[in-house]
Design an enzyme around this catalytic site. Structure first.
Site, PDB file in Angstrom:
ATOM      1  N   HIS A   1     -39.593 -49.339  -3.769  1.00 50.98           N
ATOM      2  CA  HIS A   1     -39.776 -49.266  -5.329  1.00 50.98           C
ATOM      3  C   HIS A   1     -39.710 -50.277  -6.310  1.00 50.98           C
ATOM      4  O   HIS A   1     -38.541 -50.606  -6.467  1.00 50.98           O
ATOM      5  CB  HIS A   1     -39.549 -47.676  -5.802  1.00 50.98           C
ATOM      6  CG  HIS A   1     -39.925 -47.402  -7.249  1.00 50.98           C
ATOM      7  ND1 HIS A   1     -39.209 -46.999  -8.188  1.00 50.98           N
ATOM      8  CD2 HIS A   1     -41.311 -47.812  -7.781  1.00 50.98           C
ATOM      9  CE1 HIS A   1     -40.002 -46.726  -9.398  1.00 50.98           C
ATOM     10  NE2 HIS A   1     -41.113 -47.146  -9.088  1.00 50.98           N
TER      11      HIS A   1
ATOM     12  N   HIS B   1     -47.927 -46.862 -14.427  1.00 51.53           N
ATOM     13  CA  HIS B   1     -48.470 -47.272 -13.298  1.00 51.53           C
ATOM     14  C   HIS B   1     -49.948 -46.893 -13.564  1.00 51.53           C
ATOM     15  O   HIS B   1     -50.281 -46.151 -14.112  1.00 51.53           O
ATOM     16  CB  HIS B   1     -48.026 -46.078 -12.035  1.00 51.53           C
ATOM     17  CG  HIS B   1     -46.562 -46.121 -11.786  1.00 51.53           C
ATOM     18  ND1 HIS B   1     -45.701 -45.448 -12.680  1.00 51.53           N
ATOM     19  CD2 HIS B   1     -45.748 -46.943 -11.125  1.00 51.53           C
ATOM     20  CE1 HIS B   1     -44.585 -45.677 -12.353  1.00 51.53           C
ATOM     21  NE2 HIS B   1     -44.609 -46.508 -11.213  1.00 51.53           N
TER      22      HIS B   1
ATOM     23  N   TYR C   1     -50.432 -62.432  -9.645  1.00 54.16           N
ATOM     24  CA  TYR C   1     -49.365 -62.720  -9.017  1.00 54.16           C
ATOM     25  C   TYR C   1     -49.539 -62.764  -7.601  1.00 54.16           C
ATOM     26  O   TYR C   1     -50.147 -61.649  -7.078  1.00 54.16           O
ATOM     27  CB  TYR C   1     -48.030 -61.739  -9.257  1.00 54.16           C
ATOM     28  CG  TYR C   1     -47.491 -61.890 -10.570  1.00 54.16           C
ATOM     29  CD1 TYR C   1     -46.862 -62.964 -10.884  1.00 54.16           C
ATOM     30  CD2 TYR C   1     -47.360 -60.664 -11.527  1.00 54.16           C
ATOM     31  CE1 TYR C   1     -46.195 -63.306 -12.195  1.00 54.16           C
ATOM     32  CE2 TYR C   1     -46.960 -60.602 -12.854  1.00 54.16           C
ATOM     33  CZ  TYR C   1     -46.241 -62.042 -13.024  1.00 54.16           C
ATOM     34  OH  TYR C   1     -45.608 -62.071 -14.499  1.00 54.16           O
TER      35      TYR C   1
ATOM     36  N   ASP D   1     -44.593 -69.388 -13.622  1.00 58.00           N
ATOM     37  CA  ASP D   1     -43.606 -69.511 -14.204  1.00 58.00           C
ATOM     38  C   ASP D   1     -42.638 -68.337 -13.861  1.00 58.00           C
ATOM     39  O   ASP D   1     -41.487 -68.205 -14.581  1.00 58.00           O
ATOM     40  CB  ASP D   1     -43.542 -69.808 -15.872  1.00 58.00           C
ATOM     41  CG  ASP D   1     -44.256 -68.629 -16.534  1.00 58.00           C
ATOM     42  OD1 ASP D   1     -44.499 -67.526 -15.827  1.00 58.00           O
ATOM     43  OD2 ASP D   1     -44.477 -68.776 -17.590  1.00 58.00           O
TER      44      ASP D   1
ATOM     45  N   HIS E   1     -44.006 -67.859 -20.907  1.00 59.52           N
ATOM     46  CA  HIS E   1     -44.074 -66.507 -20.820  1.00 59.52           C
ATOM     47  C   HIS E   1     -43.531 -65.573 -21.859  1.00 59.52           C
ATOM     48  O   HIS E   1     -42.756 -64.711 -21.797  1.00 59.52           O
ATOM     49  CB  HIS E   1     -42.972 -65.994 -19.516  1.00 59.52           C
ATOM     50  CG  HIS E   1     -43.589 -65.161 -18.475  1.00 59.52           C
ATOM     51  ND1 HIS E   1     -44.452 -65.425 -17.482  1.00 59.52           N
ATOM     52  CD2 HIS E   1     -43.574 -63.904 -18.610  1.00 59.52           C
ATOM     53  CE1 HIS E   1     -44.671 -64.263 -16.722  1.00 59.52           C
ATOM     54  NE2 HIS E   1     -44.443 -63.134 -17.561  1.00 59.52           N
TER      55      HIS E   1
ATOM     56  N   ARG F   1     -39.620 -65.094 -21.992  1.00 58.57           N
ATOM     57  CA  ARG F   1     -39.179 -64.161 -21.174  1.00 58.57           C
ATOM     58  C   ARG F   1     -38.503 -64.681 -19.849  1.00 58.57           C
ATOM     59  O   ARG F   1     -37.761 -63.881 -19.287  1.00 58.57           O
ATOM     60  CB  ARG F   1     -40.206 -63.204 -20.909  1.00 58.57           C
ATOM     61  CG  ARG F   1     -40.577 -62.316 -22.123  1.00 58.57           C
ATOM     62  CD  ARG F   1     -42.065 -61.544 -21.781  1.00 58.57           C
ATOM     63  NE  ARG F   1     -41.818 -60.430 -21.221  1.00 58.57           N
ATOM     64  CZ  ARG F   1     -41.406 -59.158 -21.765  1.00 58.57           C
ATOM     65  NH1 ARG F   1     -41.165 -59.086 -22.994  1.00 58.57           N
ATOM     66  NH2 ARG F   1     -41.586 -58.261 -20.811  1.00 58.57           N
TER      67      ARG F   1
ATOM     68  N   ARG G   1     -47.532 -60.544 -27.139  1.00 55.43           N
ATOM     69  CA  ARG G   1     -47.028 -59.376 -27.907  1.00 55.43           C
ATOM     70  C   ARG G   1     -47.709 -58.947 -28.878  1.00 55.43           C
ATOM     71  O   ARG G   1     -47.889 -57.786 -29.236  1.00 55.43           O
ATOM     72  CB  ARG G   1     -45.743 -59.978 -28.392  1.00 55.43           C
ATOM     73  CG  ARG G   1     -44.525 -60.090 -27.443  1.00 55.43           C
ATOM     74  CD  ARG G   1     -43.049 -60.594 -27.967  1.00 55.43           C
ATOM     75  NE  ARG G   1     -42.053 -60.806 -26.923  1.00 55.43           N
ATOM     76  CZ  ARG G   1     -41.967 -61.990 -26.530  1.00 55.43           C
ATOM     77  NH1 ARG G   1     -42.837 -63.043 -26.862  1.00 55.43           N
ATOM     78  NH2 ARG G   1     -41.021 -62.070 -25.600  1.00 55.43           N
TER      79      ARG G   1
END
Ligand code: HEM
Ligand SMILES: Cc1cc2nc3c(=O)[nH]c(=O)nc-3n(C[C@H](O)[C@H](O)[C@H](O)COP(=O)(O)O)c2cc1C
Length: 581
Positions: free
Chosen positions: A110, A133, A323, A351, A440, A443, A531
């Site tokens: 998970h 999810h 990804y 990144d 990012h 972040r 954001r």
């Protein structure tokens, strides 16, 4: 392209098929209510701090067992007593949307960690599961191999029985829900009229969000230096407006990777929009469609791809942020799905081979948060939860993989997360259609340079990557002094464009129309906002997204006019000057 609606008004067939679902969700708190009324209420229901569930544990098994007398359920359904029985022992069961699942073999897979499932075993975890999810997570191929579906929960179960598997709500959580309810009611009174710029959205969103959602959205790496300099860097760029230039009409529309966009701003891919609003990323799809901008969908979106595609207007462009799963078969399946759904671009995020250290999240949850690619791969003890979150993402991704992706799809590809001129050059050489200069949103690696500085570095060391008219220096040039009547540098035959398309995008810290215009004067084709749109949809769903686009549109058009430009293609480096640090 002066109207804000660039796409057709006919929804796809898939959308009609899904309309029943949508109506149900809308009436439960969606944002399709009339313009005068912001439907905010249901967001409260999802304002659930994870830590509060984690702290509860499953210690009250005895009392649960007493409450549920063993009662045989009809064949083919699972009794509540059966579920409660699994609160101890090896088998770990949970209930989600009326179905019982065996999670025993999935615990270590998970991406959100095993503790959260263990602490809530034998409970109906739907309220915890749903906002985090995609809604198709448990369907068909999306159900991980290590999760077993046991069967439907006994529909004849009494309320008393169901009480034994209900998620526990702590006093702290109730207080938070009450606080948010009151804040939302107060905001509903004020309405969106009180939000006149993108910083307002952030300020208004904070009290409307759960502590967990706020931490997740606002957080950045380490000391959040890059997050802050991303924004402040734009103050180093100052305008050089021209006057008396007939600016009666202004048009902020443009094209991004060949797709029409009413403003040069797209929605940067950001995970878990449902933490802020029950409809999540669907708000972004609808808002983008209604205003004619492009949404880039996160690999970790809390809505399923089909849900968003169902909301797409005819011809509405969609980008997908990828990804790459280390299981290349799974990665290929996903890319084929993007092909089948006619996505207009893939943003390959480069990144985030591993997650950044986001301390706001850490303090709240005692574990990391971050992109996981919607995939699950076993973590080992030395990796810990932070790496488990990224476990499915291939940390060995490299430039050869770009060729591999190119070999299986013809969708344009841009590399997201480029932070040096060298990587910009390598992206071009490797065949990318563009880059997104990005850290990012600060972040990942903290104290990297603000995105704007990377654009300046490309201007200095690899101007050939820019369109010819953007290779000129900022400020006055010999040509502009010789021909002050010209707004733009004249076409220079020796300034050859690149032999093939290569577009440059930038994100991070963009809050104002003036920030957008500055980035464009320096050679960017368009900018991403992360954001800002998360906050906008959290505050007022789809209507919030439309409001945000209108704010940007008005500010961009105002900046164009006050600069002495009418349209995006008028912008040039001579409109700005960059101050030294
Ligand atoms: C089909 C099984 C499941 C899959 C594939 C799955 C997948 C994921 C993924 C990919 C994330 C990371 C999202 C991100 O950070 O972007 C995540 C987080 C999370 N999951 Fe699951 N999950 C599953 C089952 C569950 C269950 C049964 C629960 C509830 C007990 C749960 C609760 C959570 C929570 C609370 C988080 C957020 C963790 C945090 O904030 O640190 N998940 N899950
Ligand atoms: C809450 C949040 C989640 C994000 N999730 C993703 C993601 O899943 N994939 C990705 O490539 N970028 C992700 N990003 C980064 C954004 O795409 C974008 O680069 C960044 O937000 C831009 O900075 P800004 O927030 O200052 O506009 C995320 C950003 C935030 C704030």
């Amino acid at each position: 392209m002066s109207t804000s609606r660039l796409f057709g008004t006919v929804r796809t067939a898939a959308r009609s098929a899904a309309s029943g679902v949508r109506r149900a969700t809308t009436s439960a708190g969606g944002s399709r209510a009339g313009p005068s009324r912001l439907a905010l209420g249901a967001a409260v229901a999802i304002a659930v701090p994870t830590a509060l569930y984690l702290s509860r544990g499953s210690t009250e098994l005895d009392s649960r067992a007493v409450a549920v007398k063993p009662r045989k359920a009809k064949a083919g359904v699972v009794s509540v007593a059966d579920v409660v029985q699994r609160a101890e022992g090896d088998a770990v069961w949970v209930v989600i949307n009326g179905e019982v699942y065996d999670m025993t073999k999935f615990l270590d897979d998970h991406p959100g960690g095993r503790d959260i499932i263990l602490a809530n075993r034998s409970r109906d975890v739907t309220p915890l599961f749903k906002p985090r999810h995609p809604s198709d997570q448990l369907e068909g191929p999306n159900l991980p191999d290590s999760v077993a579906k046991i069967g439907p929960l006994d529909p004849a179960a009494s309320e008393a029985e169901l009480d034994a598997i209900r998620l526990q709500i702590s006093a702290e959580q109730l207080a938070e829900e009450e606080r948010i309810r009151a804040e939302r009611a107060a905001f509903e009174e004020r309405g969106l009229g009180s939000v006149i710029n993108m910083r307002d959205f952030e300020r208004v969103a904070e009290p409307l969000l759960s502590t967990v959602a706020w931490a997740y959205y606002a957080s950045a790496g380490d000391d959040e230096i890059t997050k802050n300099t991303n924004a402040s860097a734009y103050q180093r760029v100052e305008f050089r407006p021209r006057v008396l230039r007939r600016v009666g009409a202004a048009d902020a529309s443009t094209t991004l990777l060949g797709c029409p966009s009413s403003i040069p701003v797209f929605i940067a891919p950001a995970a878990m929009a449902k933490l802020g609003h029950p409809l999540g990323e669907v708000n972004l799809t609808r808002g983008a469609g209604a205003t004619g901008i492009i949404q880039a969908i996160s690999s970790n979106a809390s809505c399923g791809i089909d849900e968003m595609v169902a909301e797409r207007l005819d011809g509405q462009p969609l980008f997908y942020q990828l990804y790459v799963n280390r299981d290349r078969k799974k990665a290929e399946e996903l890319i084929r799905r993007l092909d089948a759904n006619k996505f207009d671009a893939i943003m390959l995020t480069a990144d985030a081979p591993v997650g950044g250290k986001r301390e706001r999240d850490l303090r709240l949850k005692g574990e990391f948060e971050g992109p996981a690619g919607g995939v699950s791969v076993k973590s080992d003890d030395t990796q810990g939860v932070s790496q488990a979150m990224f476990a499915g993402v291939d940390p060995d991704l490299n430039w050869d993989d770009l060729k591999w992706i190119r070999s299986i799809t013809s969708i344009p590809i841009m590399i997201k997360g480029v932070q040096t001129v060298e990587d910009a050059l390598q992206a071009y050489n490797a065949g990318a259609d563009g880059i997104l200069i990005s850290n990012h949103g600060g972040r990942q690696l903290d104290t990297t340079r603000p995105s704007l500085d990377v654009l300046l570095e490309i201007r200095k060391h690899a101007p050939q990557l820019l369109r010819p008219e953007f290779r000129a220096p900022t400020g006055p040039t010999a040509e502009s002094l010789a021909h002050p009547e010209r707004l733009t540098p004249a076409d220079d035959a020796s300034a050859k464009p690149l032999p093939r398309r290569f577009e440059i995008f930038i994100d991070g810290g963009i809050h104002r129309g003036t920030d957008v215009v500055k980035a464009l004067c320096l050679g960017a084709n368009g900018v991403g906002v992360g954001r800002g749109f998360l906050f906008a949809q959290s505050v007022a769903g789809e209507e919030g997204v439309e409001h945000a686009v209108n704010i940007f549109k008005q500010e961009i058009e105002l900046a164009l006019r006050l600069l002495g430009a009418n349209k995006i293609s008028d912008l040039r480096p001579s409109f700005v000057e960059v101050k030294d640090k």
